[in-house]
Design a protein around this motif. Structure first.
Motif, PDB file in Angstrom:
ATOM      1  N   ARG A   1       0.824  -1.216   0.000  1.00 55.72           N
ATOM      2  CA  ARG A   1       0.000   0.000   0.000  1.00 55.72           C
ATOM      3  C   ARG A   1       0.858   1.266   0.000  1.00 55.72           C
ATOM      4  N   TYR A   2       2.068   1.121   0.514  1.00 57.20           N
ATOM      5  CA  TYR A   2       2.973   2.261   0.559  1.00 57.20           C
ATOM      6  C   TYR A   2       3.386   2.707  -0.846  1.00 57.20           C
ATOM      7  N   TYR A   3       3.316   1.817  -1.820  1.00 61.97           N
ATOM      8  CA  TYR A   3       3.696   2.154  -3.191  1.00 61.97           C
ATOM      9  C   TYR A   3       2.801   3.250  -3.773  1.00 61.97           C
ATOM     10  N   ILE A   4       1.573   3.355  -3.273  1.00 63.01           N
ATOM     11  CA  ILE A   4       0.636   4.357  -3.794  1.00 63.01           C
ATOM     12  C   ILE A   4       1.190   5.771  -3.597  1.00 63.01           C
ATOM     13  N   VAL A   5       1.922   5.974  -2.501  1.00 63.01           N
ATOM     14  CA  VAL A   5       2.537   7.279  -2.243  1.00 63.01           C
ATOM     15  C   VAL A   5       3.470   7.652  -3.394  1.00 63.01           C
ATOM     16  N   TYR A   6       4.261   6.690  -3.845  1.00 61.57           N
ATOM     17  CA  TYR A   6       5.219   6.973  -4.906  1.00 61.57           C
ATOM     18  C   TYR A   6       4.546   7.153  -6.267  1.00 61.57           C
ATOM     19  N   ILE A   7       3.426   6.509  -6.469  1.00 58.51           N
ATOM     20  CA  ILE A   7       2.671   6.742  -7.705  1.00 58.51           C
ATOM     21  C   ILE A   7       2.254   8.206  -7.799  1.00 58.51           C
ATOM     22  N   CYS A   8       1.790   8.748  -6.681  1.00 60.26           N
ATOM     23  CA  CYS A   8       1.386  10.166  -6.654  1.00 60.26           C
ATOM     24  C   CYS A   8       2.582  11.085  -6.876  1.00 60.26           C
ATOM     25  N   ILE A   9       3.722  10.763  -6.258  1.00 60.41           N
ATOM     26  CA  ILE A   9       4.918  11.591  -6.408  1.00 60.41           C
ATOM     27  C   ILE A   9       5.391  11.603  -7.859  1.00 60.41           C
ATOM     28  N   ILE A  10       5.444  10.428  -8.486  1.00 63.57           N
ATOM     29  CA  ILE A  10       5.927  10.363  -9.871  1.00 63.57           C
ATOM     30  C   ILE A  10       4.982  11.096 -10.809  1.00 63.57           C
ATOM     31  N   ALA A  11       3.684  11.058 -10.529  1.00 63.66           N
ATOM     32  CA  ALA A  11       2.720  11.798 -11.356  1.00 63.66           C
ATOM     33  C   ALA A  11       3.022  13.297 -11.326  1.00 63.66           C
ATOM     34  N   VAL A  12       3.361  13.813 -10.157  1.00 64.82           N
ATOM     35  CA  VAL A  12       3.747  15.230 -10.036  1.00 64.82           C
ATOM     36  C   VAL A  12       5.020  15.498 -10.843  1.00 64.82           C
ATOM     37  N   GLU A  13       5.956  14.558 -10.833  1.00 61.31           N
ATOM     38  CA  GLU A  13       7.209  14.717 -11.570  1.00 61.31           C
ATOM     39  C   GLU A  13       6.953  14.847 -13.076  1.00 61.31           C
ATOM     40  N   VAL A  14       6.027  14.049 -13.592  1.00 61.74           N
ATOM     41  CA  VAL A  14       5.694  14.120 -15.017  1.00 61.74           C
ATOM     42  C   VAL A  14       5.244  15.529 -15.384  1.00 61.74           C
ATOM     43  N   VAL A  15       4.371  16.101 -14.575  1.00 58.37           N
ATOM     44  CA  VAL A  15       3.855  17.449 -14.831  1.00 58.37           C
ATOM     45  C   VAL A  15       4.987  18.484 -14.752  1.00 58.37           C
ATOM     46  N   ALA A  16       5.849  18.351 -13.750  1.00 59.22           N
ATOM     47  CA  ALA A  16       6.941  19.312 -13.569  1.00 59.22           C
ATOM     48  C   ALA A  16       7.893  19.295 -14.757  1.00 59.22           C
ATOM     49  N   VAL A  17       8.247  18.111 -15.228  1.00 59.35           N
ATOM     50  CA  VAL A  17       9.169  18.006 -16.359  1.00 59.35           C
ATOM     51  C   VAL A  17       8.543  18.611 -17.609  1.00 59.35           C
ATOM     52  N   TYR A  18       7.297  18.313 -17.846  1.00 61.11           N
ATOM     53  CA  TYR A  18       6.632  18.771 -19.071  1.00 61.11           C
ATOM     54  C   TYR A  18       6.570  20.295 -19.145  1.00 61.11           C
ATOM     55  N   PHE A  19       6.310  20.949 -18.021  1.00 62.54           N
ATOM     56  CA  PHE A  19       6.090  22.395 -18.049  1.00 62.54           C
ATOM     57  C   PHE A  19       7.319  23.232 -17.698  1.00 62.54           C
ATOM     58  N   PHE A  20       8.275  22.672 -16.949  1.00 62.19           N
ATOM     59  CA  PHE A  20       9.325  23.520 -16.395  1.00 62.19           C
ATOM     60  C   PHE A  20      10.756  23.101 -16.718  1.00 62.19           C
ATOM     61  N   PHE A  21      10.958  22.045 -17.511  1.00 64.23           N
ATOM     62  CA  PHE A  21      12.313  21.608 -17.821  1.00 64.23           C
ATOM     63  C   PHE A  21      12.662  22.004 -19.262  1.00 64.23           C
ATOM     64  N   PRO A  22      13.449  23.073 -19.469  1.00 60.78           N
ATOM     65  CA  PRO A  22      13.826  23.477 -20.831  1.00 60.78           C
ATOM     66  C   PRO A  22      14.909  22.553 -21.391  1.00 60.78           C
ATOM     67  N   GLU A  23      15.012  22.501 -22.703  1.00 63.90           N
ATOM     68  CA  GLU A  23      16.059  21.718 -23.355  1.00 63.90           C
ATOM     69  C   GLU A  23      17.352  22.515 -23.402  1.00 63.90           C
ATOM     70  N   THR A  24      18.506  21.864 -23.204  1.00 62.61           N
ATOM     71  CA  THR A  24      19.788  22.564 -23.182  1.00 62.61           C
ATOM     72  C   THR A  24      20.819  21.944 -24.126  1.00 62.61           C
ATOM     73  N   LYS A  25      20.447  20.941 -24.879  1.00 54.80           N
ATOM     74  CA  LYS A  25      21.447  20.257 -25.709  1.00 54.80           C
ATOM     75  C   LYS A  25      21.966  21.186 -26.806  1.00 54.80           C
ATOM     76  N   GLY A  26      23.185  20.887 -27.253  1.00 59.16           N
ATOM     77  CA  GLY A  26      23.761  21.628 -28.363  1.00 59.16           C
ATOM     78  C   GLY A  26      24.344  22.975 -28.015  1.00 59.16           C
ATOM     79  N   ARG A  27      24.559  23.275 -26.724  1.00 60.19           N
ATOM     80  CA  ARG A  27      25.095  24.569 -26.313  1.00 60.19           C
ATOM     81  C   ARG A  27      26.318  24.382 -25.429  1.00 60.19           C
ATOM     82  N   THR A  28      27.195  25.382 -25.385  1.00 57.70           N
ATOM     83  CA  THR A  28      28.311  25.364 -24.456  1.00 57.70           C
ATOM     84  C   THR A  28      27.805  25.740 -23.068  1.00 57.70           C
ATOM     85  N   LEU A  29      28.663  25.558 -22.060  1.00 60.77           N
ATOM     86  CA  LEU A  29      28.259  25.894 -20.693  1.00 60.77           C
ATOM     87  C   LEU A  29      27.830  27.353 -20.589  1.00 60.77           C
TER      88      LEU A  29
END
Length: 524
Positions: free
Chosen positions: A472-500
């Motif tokens: 039953r404890y696994y349900i907690v992590y299902i909720c956490i990962i669902a939040v992660e999906v939303v965060a990545v989709y809206f707030f993680f910009p792409e950085t490939k192909g650039r210098t530091l």
């Protein structure tokens, strides 16, 4: 006329490229990395200075390897009857204290590590932290009681943090520009090499007589092997050119780049380009006259960086992987796999699998991008964890059916395929890219603080929750990962192909005063 045409068609590519570069040299701001890279260069493994530079990165990678060894070591010891008997079968709070002993040491190191990195370079903290790790491993192997084992774990945590924070930074700051992304991505994949070594050693020593404590003392002592290599070899690496420029040692930084990026040439368009970018970026940061943690709150771009610095380590530690990383034996117990030898074999097999998968993922960071891998990882973890939870519930309700237990085991392997795609190779690469030089050490330190908080949660809460409510404890992590999906989709910009230095454009954009000034200069 025909001769001139043939000369035009068959012009040497090296000469042709140099002519293009010469045309742009009147305004260096128009140059790109592609313009200054050597034409028709031999592969890196056939170029002596690049081969030596890339091989030297192994010394930095060993910081990650040592971390992996520690994580797998605790798994192996918990499945070892000799260790369990010697320490009176610790459970609950006492077990959590031993698992988190390393974290207690890290907490002590947090205030001083960024200062050491910014004022003493990248190499010295790796040397000093590795030396403490060697001492901690010796004390751990010599432990006579619970208290001594706990203190040794704290020393390992203290030294480990001091060595870990500058290691990926040094890799990203001295790597050849076109190799930086994959080398920095490889850094964290070597966590599994350490885990593999620890799993193999604990499996082998577990067959020693039940009456001997050397079954767990040998693996404990071997924890100091990788740090010892770092103590011996770290000063064979060059110091970070960015650190040297920051300390006013511009000529030394230039000589470092000429030696390791241009093979010792007296002049290099590539090195000129790198030095111009590094000096411009660091001068702009110094002009702010402040390098405190408050800088993270002063601009929209820096606040975005702070969000990423906090979110990524939380994703790395709170996506359900902590259940397997430190409490695999309890997870396997919950699905009816209780034999200690089988558990150790599964631990070893899972570690080999993770090493291969994470290394493969590191090779794709430029092809699929950082954001693409993060999205694949979070969505895949969510899917596999939901199936994992359903199968675990059915297995327990039906009295540990072997087929269902094997299904859970398969989901664990699928989960780690997805986890490693985004949460192993990509994070250190991504954060060293999005953080400017003056914020890099502080940002990685914040990353470690957030990771430590998450690890404390994993160390104390997971074991209690798994004992009390099982699947039953696994349900907690299902909720956490669902939040992660939303965060990545809206707030993680792409950085490939650039210098530091170019990544500032991604996060700061044209709203940043420095960027506005650069745009005005280009338009003029």
């Amino acid at each position: 006329m025909d001769t001139e045409a043939r000369e035009t068609v068959y012009m040497d590519p090296v000469v042709e490229k140099q002519n293009e570069v010469d045309e742009k040299m009147s305004d260096p701001r128009k140059l790109t990395l592609e313009d200054v890279l050597p034409a028709n260069a031999a592969p890196w493994y056939k170029t002596r200075h690049l081969l030596l530079l890339n091989l030297s990165m192994i010394v930095c990678f060993l910081s990650s390897t040592t971390n992996g060894y520690d994580g797998s070591l605790l798994n192996g010891l918990q499945a070892m009857t000799q260790w369990e008997d010697y320490f009176n079968h610790p459970t609950g709070g006492p077990l959590g204290a031993l698992v988190n002993g390393v974290i207690f040491g890290q907490i002590i190191a947090f205030p001083v590590t960024p200062w050491i990195c910014d004022h003493m370079g990248r190499r010295f903290p790796i040397f000093f932290g590795s030396l403490l790790l060697v001492i901690g491993a010796i004390l751990q192997a010599a432990s006579q009681d619970f208290a001594m084992f706990l203190v040794s774990r704290m020393i390992i945590g203290f030294g480990g943090l001091i060595a870990v924070i500058p290691s990926p930074m040094l890799v990203s700051e001295i790597a050849y520009p076109t190799h930086r992304h994959i080398l920095t991505a490889i850094y964290n994949t070597l966590w599994y090499l350490g885990a593999l070594v620890a799993a193999a050693i604990t499996l082998r020593t577990s067959f020693m007589p039940a009456s001997t404590s050397w079954a767990w003392r040998i693996p404990s002592l071997m924890q100091g092997f990788f740090p010892l290599l770092q103590v011996i070899f770290i000063y064979f690496l060059p110091e970070s050119p960015r650190y040297l420029v920051y300390k006013g040692k511009v000529e030394e930084a230039r000589r470092t780049l000429l030696k390791h990026h241009a093979g010792g040439a007296e002049q290099s368009a590539l090195v000129d380009f790198e030095m111009n970018e590094i000096m411009a970026a660091i001068e702009a940061e110094k002009a702010q006259k402040s390098t405190s943690y408050l800088e993270f709150f002063k601009t929209k771009g820096n606040r975005h960086r702070l969000f990423l610095v906090c979110m990524i380590p939380a994703m790395m530690q709170l996506s359900g992987n902590g259940l397997v990383s430190y409490y695999l034996s309890q997870v396997l117990d919950s699905i009816g796999i209780t034999d200690a030898t089988i558990q150790l074999q599964i631990n070893l097999g899972l570690t080999v699998y993770n090493l291969v998968v994470s290394f493969a993922a590191a090779s794709t960071v430029e092809r699929f991008g950082r954001r693409g891998l993060f999205l694949f990882s979070t969505v895949g973890m969510l899917t596999s964890f939901i199936i994992w939870t359903i199968l675990s519930a059915l297995n327990q309700q039906q009295g540990f059916v072997p087929a269902l237990g094997n299904g859970v085991l398969a989901m664990i392997f699928l989960f780690y395929l997805c986890y490693n795609a985004g949460m192993n190779a990509v994070p250190y690469l991504y954060l060293t890219e999005v953080l400017s030089y003056s914020l890099r050490a502080k940002g990685i330190n914040i990353m470690q603080i957030v990771a430590t908080i998450a690890l404390i949660y994993n160390g104390f809460v997971n074991t209690i929750a798994m004992s009390d409510i099982s699947w039953r404890y696994y349900i907690v992590y299902i909720c956490i990962i669902a939040v992660e999906v939303v965060a990545v989709y809206f707030f993680f910009p792409e950085t490939k192909g650039r210098t530091l230095e170019e990544v500032a454009l991604v996060l700061d954009g044209k709203n940043d005063p420095k960027i506005q000034e650069l745009v005005k200069e280009e338009e003029a």
